[in-house]
Scaffold this motif. Sequence first.
Motif, PDB file in Angstrom:
ATOM      1  N   GLY A  20     -28.235  58.403 -64.771  1.00 38.95           N
ATOM      2  CA  GLY A  20     -28.417  59.148 -65.205  1.00 38.95           C
ATOM      3  C   GLY A  20     -29.768  59.229 -65.507  1.00 38.95           C
ATOM      4  O   GLY A  20     -30.559  59.971 -66.052  1.00 38.95           O
ATOM      5  N   VAL A  21     -30.495  58.804 -65.034  1.00 37.69           N
ATOM      6  CA  VAL A  21     -31.754  58.904 -65.581  1.00 37.69           C
ATOM      7  C   VAL A  21     -32.774  59.655 -64.529  1.00 37.69           C
ATOM      8  O   VAL A  21     -32.728  59.632 -63.157  1.00 37.69           O
ATOM      9  N   GLU A  70     -23.276  49.446 -70.734  1.00 38.05           N
ATOM     10  CA  GLU A  70     -23.714  49.407 -69.218  1.00 38.05           C
ATOM     11  C   GLU A  70     -24.657  49.553 -69.073  1.00 38.05           C
ATOM     12  O   GLU A  70     -24.998  49.387 -67.863  1.00 38.05           O
ATOM     13  N   GLU A  71     -24.831  51.120 -69.297  1.00 40.79           N
ATOM     14  CA  GLU A  71     -25.801  51.486 -69.167  1.00 40.79           C
ATOM     15  C   GLU A  71     -27.257  50.632 -68.793  1.00 40.79           C
ATOM     16  O   GLU A  71     -28.219  50.539 -67.754  1.00 40.79           O
ATOM     17  N   ILE A 112     -31.247  46.338 -62.042  1.00 37.96           N
ATOM     18  CA  ILE A 112     -31.874  46.761 -60.814  1.00 37.96           C
ATOM     19  C   ILE A 112     -33.811  46.498 -61.254  1.00 37.96           C
ATOM     20  O   ILE A 112     -33.596  46.354 -60.289  1.00 37.96           O
ATOM     21  N   VAL A 113     -33.709  46.292 -62.241  1.00 36.46           N
ATOM     22  CA  VAL A 113     -35.146  45.705 -62.780  1.00 36.46           C
ATOM     23  C   VAL A 113     -34.977  44.145 -62.120  1.00 36.46           C
ATOM     24  O   VAL A 113     -36.061  44.482 -61.703  1.00 36.46           O
ATOM     25  N   VAL A 120     -22.702  41.584 -71.606  1.00 35.20           N
ATOM     26  CA  VAL A 120     -22.159  43.542 -71.000  1.00 35.20           C
ATOM     27  C   VAL A 120     -20.958  42.504 -69.758  1.00 35.20           C
ATOM     28  O   VAL A 120     -20.083  43.599 -69.873  1.00 35.20           O
ATOM     29  N   ASN A 121     -21.463  42.218 -68.889  1.00 32.91           N
ATOM     30  CA  ASN A 121     -20.204  41.627 -68.016  1.00 32.91           C
ATOM     31  C   ASN A 121     -19.226  41.370 -68.472  1.00 32.91           C
ATOM     32  O   ASN A 121     -18.019  41.591 -67.606  1.00 32.91           O
TER      33      ASN A 121
END
Length: 128
Positions: free
Chosen positions: A24-25, A55-56, A63-64, A123-124
């Motif tokens: 949702g970026v 999670e987001e 990604i970063v 988180v995972n």
Amino acid sequence: MIAGDLADDEVEEIPAALLASDIGVTEAFAVKATNGLSFDLWVGVDLDDAELTDEELASILQIVVDENDLPTDSIKFGVNDVEGGSIDVESMMERLVPGVVEVSSSSIVWITTDGARDIIDTVNTEQS
């Protein structure tokens, strides 16, 4: 003298990957800055929502980390909500991995790449 991609201030791969994700970026930027002989990576994200889930956050950081090809270990990071207000990522990060935020200033936090990986792993693990 810096050659090749390191001479460019903008880092295009990170924003492109963030925008292509299903997080949702709506807007993203990544810029490198030099600090003496080292590099800092600045990443900013605007969301299409008022909230950011753990999670987001982990997905954005993944990604970063995956797309970063700069010789840096320092990430300056901030997230804005749909109204343009800053999301308190410092509190989220500190709740997930106490002590992970090295410095914070206003709505920007500084973490290491290892710190980002620790958040992702936490988180995972919680999702499993």
